[in-house]
Design a protein around this motif. Sequence first.
Motif, mmCIF file in Angstrom:
data_model
loop_
_atom_site.group_PDB
_atom_site.id
_atom_site.type_symbol
_atom_site.label_atom_id
_atom_site.label_comp_id
_atom_site.label_asym_id
_atom_site.label_seq_id
_atom_site.Cartn_x
_atom_site.Cartn_y
_atom_site.Cartn_z
ATOM 1 N N GLU A 68 0.852 -1.183 0.000
ATOM 2 C CA GLU A 68 0.000 0.000 0.000
ATOM 3 C C GLU A 68 0.894 1.241 0.000
ATOM 4 O O GLU A 68 1.830 1.354 0.807
ATOM 5 N N ALA A 69 0.636 2.162 -0.914
ATOM 6 C CA ALA A 69 1.426 3.390 -1.011
ATOM 7 C C ALA A 69 0.581 4.467 -1.671
ATOM 8 O O ALA A 69 -0.458 4.189 -2.277
ATOM 9 N N ASP A 70 1.030 5.694 -1.558
ATOM 10 C CA ASP A 70 0.310 6.811 -2.176
ATOM 11 C C ASP A 70 0.517 6.839 -3.686
ATOM 12 O O ASP A 70 -0.367 7.281 -4.428
ATOM 13 N N SER A 71 1.684 6.391 -4.137
ATOM 14 C CA SER A 71 1.971 6.396 -5.569
ATOM 15 C C SER A 71 2.994 5.320 -5.884
ATOM 16 O O SER A 71 3.676 4.799 -4.983
ATOM 17 N N TYR A 72 3.092 5.004 -7.180
ATOM 18 C CA TYR A 72 3.967 3.918 -7.613
ATOM 19 C C TYR A 72 4.619 4.265 -8.951
ATOM 20 O O TYR A 72 4.005 4.914 -9.805
ATOM 21 N N THR A 102 10.971 -4.894 -7.156
ATOM 22 C CA THR A 102 11.162 -3.521 -7.637
ATOM 23 C C THR A 102 10.373 -2.504 -6.835
ATOM 24 O O THR A 102 10.714 -1.319 -6.834
ATOM 25 N N GLY A 103 9.292 -2.950 -6.185
ATOM 26 C CA GLY A 103 8.414 -2.001 -5.516
ATOM 27 C C GLY A 103 7.522 -1.240 -6.482
ATOM 28 O O GLY A 103 6.769 -0.350 -6.068
ATOM 29 N N LYS A 104 7.555 -1.595 -7.762
ATOM 30 C CA LYS A 104 6.720 -0.929 -8.762
ATOM 31 C C LYS A 104 5.380 -1.657 -8.881
ATOM 32 O O LYS A 104 5.255 -2.841 -8.564
ATOM 33 N N LYS A 105 4.388 -0.930 -9.358
ATOM 34 C CA LYS A 105 3.126 -1.562 -9.725
ATOM 35 C C LYS A 105 3.316 -2.162 -11.111
ATOM 36 O O LYS A 105 3.682 -1.466 -12.064
ATOM 37 N N VAL A 106 3.097 -3.466 -11.229
ATOM 38 C CA VAL A 106 3.336 -4.174 -12.482
ATOM 39 C C VAL A 106 2.015 -4.368 -13.217
ATOM 40 O O VAL A 106 1.024 -4.824 -12.633
ATOM 41 N N VAL A 107 2.011 -4.031 -14.489
ATOM 42 C CA VAL A 107 0.856 -4.242 -15.361
ATOM 43 C C VAL A 107 1.250 -5.314 -16.371
ATOM 44 O O VAL A 107 2.046 -5.064 -17.287
ATOM 45 N N SER A 108 0.748 -6.531 -16.195
ATOM 46 C CA SER A 108 1.054 -7.628 -17.097
ATOM 47 C C SER A 108 0.014 -7.672 -18.209
ATOM 48 O O SER A 108 -1.192 -7.565 -17.945
ATOM 49 N N GLY A 128 -0.300 -0.390 -26.964
ATOM 50 C CA GLY A 128 -1.519 0.274 -26.512
ATOM 51 C C GLY A 128 -1.632 0.311 -25.001
ATOM 52 O O GLY A 128 -2.081 1.306 -24.422
ATOM 53 N N VAL A 129 -1.217 -0.766 -24.338
ATOM 54 C CA VAL A 129 -1.305 -0.798 -22.878
ATOM 55 C C VAL A 129 -0.302 0.167 -22.253
ATOM 56 O O VAL A 129 -0.598 0.803 -21.234
ATOM 57 N N VAL A 130 0.868 0.303 -22.842
ATOM 58 C CA VAL A 130 1.828 1.296 -22.322
ATOM 59 C C VAL A 130 1.229 2.702 -22.409
ATOM 60 O O VAL A 130 1.302 3.479 -21.434
ATOM 61 N N ARG A 131 0.618 3.020 -23.528
ATOM 62 C CA ARG A 131 0.003 4.350 -23.666
ATOM 63 C C ARG A 131 -1.176 4.499 -22.698
ATOM 64 O O ARG A 131 -1.393 5.573 -22.125
ATOM 65 N N TRP A 132 -1.931 3.420 -22.524
ATOM 66 C CA TRP A 132 -3.063 3.433 -21.581
ATOM 67 C C TRP A 132 -2.582 3.675 -20.159
ATOM 68 O O TRP A 132 -3.198 4.437 -19.409
ATOM 69 N N ALA A 133 -1.480 3.033 -19.792
ATOM 70 C CA ALA A 133 -0.953 3.201 -18.438
ATOM 71 C C ALA A 133 -0.584 4.648 -18.168
ATOM 72 O O ALA A 133 -0.816 5.178 -17.072
ATOM 73 N N ASP A 139 -5.464 6.841 -12.184
ATOM 74 C CA ASP A 139 -6.201 5.686 -11.668
ATOM 75 C C ASP A 139 -5.253 4.613 -11.111
ATOM 76 O O ASP A 139 -5.626 3.864 -10.198
ATOM 77 N N LEU A 140 -4.053 4.549 -11.664
ATOM 78 C CA LEU A 140 -3.065 3.566 -11.228
ATOM 79 C C LEU A 140 -2.178 4.099 -10.108
ATOM 80 O O LEU A 140 -1.278 3.392 -9.647
ATOM 81 N N ARG A 141 -2.412 5.337 -9.704
ATOM 82 C CA ARG A 141 -1.563 6.025 -8.714
ATOM 83 C C ARG A 141 -0.112 6.114 -9.200
ATOM 84 O O ARG A 141 0.841 5.952 -8.426
#
Length: 307
Positions: A68-72, A102-108, A128-133, A139-141
Motif C-alpha cells: 500500500e502506497a500513495d503512488s507507484y 522492484t516495488g513498482k506496480k506491475v501491469v502484465s 496500446g497498454v503502455v500508452r493506456w498506463a 487511476d493507477l496512482r
Amino acid sequence: MTLHPEIAKALAHLPAPPPGSLDPVAMRAGEEAQVPPVEQRLPLHAVEDTTAQTPAGEVPVRIYTPVEADSYGLLVYFHGGAFFLGSLETHDHVARSLAKETGKKVVSVGFRRAPEAAFPAGLQDCYGVVRWAQEFGDDLRWDGRTLAVAGDSSGGTFVAAVAAMAHDDGFDRITHQVLFYPSLDLDFDVDRYASLRENAEGYGLETAGLKPFNAFYLDSGADPADPLVSPIKRADLTGLPPALIITGQYDPMRDEGELYGRRLQEAGVDATVSRYAGAGHGFVQHFSWIPEYYRAFQETAAFLNRR
C-alpha cells in the motif's frame, strides 16, 4: 561454468516432444496445467484483473500492487512464449516477483497471440497498454516518474519494438526497458551468431526448434526483415530508453541480445548487458527459484531504482 546442476537435472527428466507438428491448443493447456493455485503464489498487497481500453481494442491486463502506497512507479510486462504460448497465468509468478523486488506496480499484458491473431496484433496490444498506463496514470496512482517496460524471450522482442515505436511517435515517457534473454533477430540463420551453434543442443531451447516455434508468428505476416519483428535490424538506435539486457550463458540467442546491448551503447544509450553463468534460455520463467537466478529480479530493481 557448466550448466547449473539443478537445470541439468530438470532437463534430464524433460519428456521428449510429441511427434508431428506443434499443436498450440494442446501446448497451452499443458502450460496452464503447471500453474500453481493462487494460495501457493507469492502474496502481494493486491492483484487485480481488468481491461485496458486501447486503440487496438480491449486488452486484458493483470495489475500487481506490491504494498500500500500513495503512488507507484509503473512496470508494464510482456510475457514470453514464442508469440503463441504464455499467458497472464503462466507468467504470474514472474510478474509477482518483479512487483515484490522492484516495488513498482506491475501491469502484465494479456496480448493477442499467433496463430489466431496475425501480426502486428500482439505488438499493438502491448504498445496500446503502455500508452493506456500513462493516460490513466491517476487511476493507477502513477508517480509520474518511472514508466518501464520489461519482457522475457519474445516478450523482450516486444519490449524493444515498443520502445522503438514510442520513440518514433514522439512518446517519450518510457524511462527504462528490461529484456530477459530477448529474441531480437528472427532470421535464425545459424551462422549469424556463434551462440546458435555453441548452444545448439542440450540446454533446453535448441537452435533447431527456433524456426518451428516461431513459425506461427512469421506465418501470420511477421517479416524477419522488419525492425519491429527483428529489433536488432533497426538502423538507428539513438534516443531509446536506458536498457538492461539479461542473457544466459547457454542460450542459443545469447549473442543477439549481447550484440543489441553493444549497439545501444554505441548509439549513446545507457545500456547494461548482464550474462548469467550456467543458465540456458528461459531461466527467469522456469528457474527463478534458484537463488542465483532469482537475482535477475533484484538486478532489475537496482536498474530501475538507481535513476
